[in-house]
Each structure stands twice: as structure tokens, then as C-alpha cells.
Design an enzyme around this catalytic site. Structure first.
Site, PDB file in Angstrom:
ATOM      1  N   GLY A  13      40.642  35.182  42.860  1.00  0.00           N
ATOM      2  CA  GLY A  13      41.130  36.280  41.905  1.00  0.00           C
ATOM      3  C   GLY A  13      42.784  36.294  42.307  1.00  0.00           C
ATOM      4  O   GLY A  13      43.320  37.481  42.151  1.00  0.00           O
ATOM      5  N   LEU A  15      45.495  35.354  41.057  1.00  0.00           N
ATOM      6  CA  LEU A  15      46.497  35.576  40.089  1.00  0.00           C
ATOM      7  C   LEU A  15      46.253  36.912  39.293  1.00  0.00           C
ATOM      8  O   LEU A  15      47.108  37.287  38.451  1.00  0.00           O
ATOM      9  CB  LEU A  15      46.178  34.589  38.795  1.00  0.00           C
ATOM     10  N   GLY A  16      45.543  37.976  39.774  1.00  0.00           N
ATOM     11  CA  GLY A  16      45.452  39.085  39.284  1.00  0.00           C
ATOM     12  C   GLY A  16      46.485  40.218  39.840  1.00  0.00           C
ATOM     13  O   GLY A  16      47.348  39.758  40.597  1.00  0.00           O
ATOM     14  N   ASP A  39      41.969  31.054  41.543  1.00  0.00           N
ATOM     15  CA  ASP A  39      41.503  31.870  40.477  1.00  0.00           C
ATOM     16  C   ASP A  39      40.655  30.751  39.337  1.00  0.00           C
ATOM     17  O   ASP A  39      40.816  29.929  39.355  1.00  0.00           O
ATOM     18  CB  ASP A  39      42.749  32.558  39.735  1.00  0.00           C
ATOM     19  N   ILE A  40      40.258  31.750  38.413  1.00  0.00           N
ATOM     20  CA  ILE A  40      39.803  31.011  37.142  1.00  0.00           C
ATOM     21  C   ILE A  40      40.673  30.713  36.321  1.00  0.00           C
ATOM     22  O   ILE A  40      40.559  29.880  35.032  1.00  0.00           O
ATOM     23  CB  ILE A  40      38.542  31.736  36.510  1.00  0.00           C
ATOM     24  N   ARG A  41      42.052  31.285  36.325  1.00  0.00           N
ATOM     25  CA  ARG A  41      43.053  30.871  35.385  1.00  0.00           C
ATOM     26  C   ARG A  41      43.987  29.902  36.142  1.00  0.00           C
ATOM     27  O   ARG A  41      43.942  29.492  36.985  1.00  0.00           O
ATOM     28  CB  ARG A  41      43.922  32.189  35.093  1.00  0.00           C
ATOM     29  N   TYR A 148      31.011  48.977  36.196  1.00  0.00           N
ATOM     30  CA  TYR A 148      31.771  48.642  37.496  1.00  0.00           C
ATOM     31  C   TYR A 148      31.546  49.266  38.574  1.00  0.00           C
ATOM     32  O   TYR A 148      31.271  48.603  39.613  1.00  0.00           O
ATOM     33  CB  TYR A 148      33.141  48.726  37.016  1.00  0.00           C
ATOM     34  N   LYS A 152      30.179  48.061  42.315  1.00  0.00           N
ATOM     35  CA  LYS A 152      30.526  48.213  43.498  1.00  0.00           C
ATOM     36  C   LYS A 152      30.148  48.968  44.397  1.00  0.00           C
ATOM     37  O   LYS A 152      29.931  48.507  45.774  1.00  0.00           O
ATOM     38  CB  LYS A 152      31.951  49.189  43.376  1.00  0.00           C
TER      39      LYS A 152
HETATM   40  N1  SER Z   1      41.519  50.952  39.376  1.00  0.00           N
HETATM   41  C1  SER Z   1      40.402  50.145  38.956  1.00  0.00           C
HETATM   42  C2  SER Z   1      40.019  50.291  37.486  1.00  0.00           C
HETATM   43  O1  SER Z   1      40.513  51.176  36.847  1.00  0.00           O
HETATM   44  C3  SER Z   1      39.142  50.683  39.708  1.00  0.00           C
HETATM   45  O2  SER Z   1      38.930  49.910  40.800  1.00  0.00           O
HETATM   46  O3  SER Z   1      39.204  49.716  36.831  1.00  0.00           O
END
Ligand code: SER
Length: 326
Positions: A13, A15-16, A39-41, A148, A152
Site C-alpha cells: 500500500g 502509494l497511499g 501497491d496495486i496501483r 472496516y 481491524k
Molecule cells: N482514518 C481512517 C478512516 O477514516 C480510520 O482508520 O477510515
């Protein structure tokens, strides 16, 4: 691994929002050729592709992941490839697949190839509506309501499991919302706190997708980069938590952030139009107790809201050039 010691690092990841700044710092610290960005990009023109080795890599492709780690001689992985909270709510199946199976592939690879260390960011998204909202403790209820957040929490548990069962040296931190100017964030709930600066400078106004009162824990990117490297280099014997450490810098409401910008751009106006991000933001804490990180690996942030705002405005104005009208 410590500053200057020989190491070969893979960043997924890369390039994030976090990766692009982390890779630069890691290359500065350990040597450009010792940090493989992936990255995948394949963003043509991204500075990361020019400043050292780069590989197109999808963490869901385990065979390719193992091959890459072997070929480059990787001993440490910073696993940043993930789907964030906003996009995760729109595409829950994708979020589960990338965040869980991607992580499991990384952990399996670390176990099977006996890597030295794996760094995995977690998030304040592990908390939920039943978690105490103020000064949220390290050990508390983890009942998130976003996909998400679910990934996590499960990811933290998986990391701890690999540590206990296989001795994989995994280290994690629960990042608050991260604010930066170099690379835009992609699909998170706290992204408003980045977009607000850009629109303030370009247009003098901003339409905000959370309410004025929405209070969240936040951090400026230089502190976030410092934290993950500091934890990676910390003495493993001192680390009490192998799932992830609470991490804090400061908290503000959207209205307070707007006010800090208004000190510098007097005419700045914000219209609050909460959307599907609002329930996610409402389920997260106001502030975080990070005394565990302070005690175990000497965590201490540098920036506060005012120093961050000054730095953000200065750098964004320079980057935006003619587009900067305020
Ligand atoms: N900051 C992130 C989001 O808003 C949470 O880890 O998705």
C-alpha cells in the site's frame, strides 16, 4: 532492527496516504535500495516509483507475495494495503477480503519465511458505540459497527495470535485520523480533515460531511510516521500489547478545525452536510488514552492543532500554486 542496521523492508500500500511518506522516511533511514515499495496501483509520475525499487503487488496474491519477499530478501514488512472505513461501508465484501485475507497472507509469509518483523496499522475504528468515548483506555470494549472496524478488531486478534502461536514479531498501533498534504487519503471518514484545508485555500469554503460538533482523535502525518518507526525499532521485551497500541496526539471537532483555519483565512466558511460517514464518526471515541505507548516505547507527539494548521496551510499553498486563492 535498529536505525542504520542492515534490513530489507517491503511496504505494501506504498502509494497511499501513509505509505508515500513512510517509504521516503524509511529510504532516508535505511538506504533507498533497502526499501521495496509495492501497491496495486502503478501511478505514473509518483515520486515513490522514482526514488527506489517498486513492485506492483496485490497482497491477495500469496504466491506473488512469497516470491517477492524471497527475491528481494525482505526481513521486515510494513503492511499498509487496506480498504478504509468509508469505502468499506460501501463495499463490505471487498473490505473483508482485502483487510483480512491480505493480512493473513502477510502473516503466513512472515511465519513461513521466518521474517524478523511485521508492522500493521490498526485504527480508532476498532472502537464502537459501547466503548467509553473520553480518554478511551487501551483495554476496553471493542464492538465496532463499521465493516472496516470489524476487520481491524479481527486483524488485531489475528496479529496477536500469530505472535503467541508462532512467535511472529508483529507490532501494531491504533492510528487516529491522519492529516497530511503530500498524498490524499482514500475513502476514510477522517478524510474531511484533509479536504477542508484544500478547499479553504482553493475556494475559501468547504462542504463538510460530518456535523460541526463531531469530535475525533487526530494526528499530523510526521507524528504518525515517527510513531510506526519508533515502535518498529522498540525493544520487543518491553512491549506489553501485541494486538495494537492506542496512539494519540490531539482531538478536535469539525467546528474547532474550521476555527483554527479561520485564524489564517478570515473569510473561510463551512457548510455542514452530514452523509453516510456520520454514523461511522459517531461510533468512534472523542479522545484516546495512550499511556501504554508512552510507557512501553516512549511515545510523544510533536504537533498540536495550531502548529499543524500553520504547516498544512504553508505547504498546501506552495503545492497548489495558482490554484491557491486564499
Ligand atoms: N482514518 C481512517 C478512516 O477514516 C480510520 O482508520 O477510515
Amino acid at each position: 532492527m535498529s536505525g542504520g542496521a542492515m534490513t530489507k523492508i517491503l511496504v505494501t500500500g506504498a502509494l497511499g496516504q501513509i505509505g508515500s511518506e513512510l517509504v521516503n522516511e524509511l529510504r532516508r533511514r535505511y538506504g533507498r535500495d533497502n526499501v521495496l515499495a509495492s501497491d496495486i496501483r502503478d501511478d505514473v509520475g509518483s515520486a515513490i516509483l522514482e526514488s527506489g525499487p517498486y513492485k506492483h503487488l496485490d497482497c491477495l496474491n500469496k504466491k506473488e507475495l512469497i516470491k517477492t519477499v524471497q527475491k528481494f530478501g525482505v526481513d521486515t514488512i510494513y503492511h499498509l494495503g487496506a480498504i478504509l472505513s468509508g469505502v468499506g461501508e460501501l463495499h463490505p465484501d471487498l473490505a473483508w477480503d482485502v483487510n483480512m485475507n491480505g493480512l493473513k497472507n502477510i502473516l503466513d509469509t512472515a511465519r513461513d519465511l521466518k521474517l524478523t518483523r511485521v508492522m500493521v496499522p490498526s485504527s480508532i475504528a476498532v472502537f464502537g458505540p459501547t466503548t467509553p468515548v473520553d480518554n478511551t483506555p487501551q483495554e476496553t470494549l471493542l464492538r465496532p459497527t463499521s465493516m472496516y472496524g470489524v476487520t481491524k478488531v479481527a486483524g488485531e486478534l489475528l496479529c496477536e495470535y500469530y505472535w503467541i502461536k508462532y512467535g511472529v514479531d508483529v507490532r501494531g498501533l491504533r492510528y487516529p485520523g491522519l492529516i497530511s498534504y503530500k498524498t490524499p487519503p482514500g475513502g476514510g471518514t477522517t478524510d474531511y480533515a484533509v479536504a477542508i484545508y484544500i478547499d479553504a485555500i482553493k475556494h475559501g469554503k468547504y462542504e463538510c460531511f460530518v456535523t460541526e460538533e463531531t469530535m475525533l482523535p487526530m494526528m499530523y502525518m510526521p507524528d504518525a510516521i515517527k510513531a510506526i518507526i519508533q515502535l518498529a525499532e522498540a525493544d520487543g521485551d518491553k512491549l506489553r500489547y501485541r494486538n495494537a497500541y492506542n496512539l494519540a496526539a490531539f482531538s478536535f471537532s469539525a467546528g474547532e478545525l474550521a476555527a483554527s483555519i479561520r485564524k489564517h483565512i478570515h473569510e473561510f466558511e463551512v457548510e455542514y452536510k452530514p452523509d453516510y460517514h456520520q454514523p461511522i464518526a459517531d461510533s468512534w471515541p472523542n479522545s484516546i488514552d495512550d499511556t501504554g505507548a508512552q510507557k512501553d516505547w516512549n511515545w510523544k507527539p510533536e504537533y498540536d492543532l495550531e502548529t499543524m494548521t500553520v504547516d498544512m496551510l504553508t505547504n498546501l499553498r506552495e503545492m497548489l500554486g495558482d490554484e491557491a486563492k486564499f
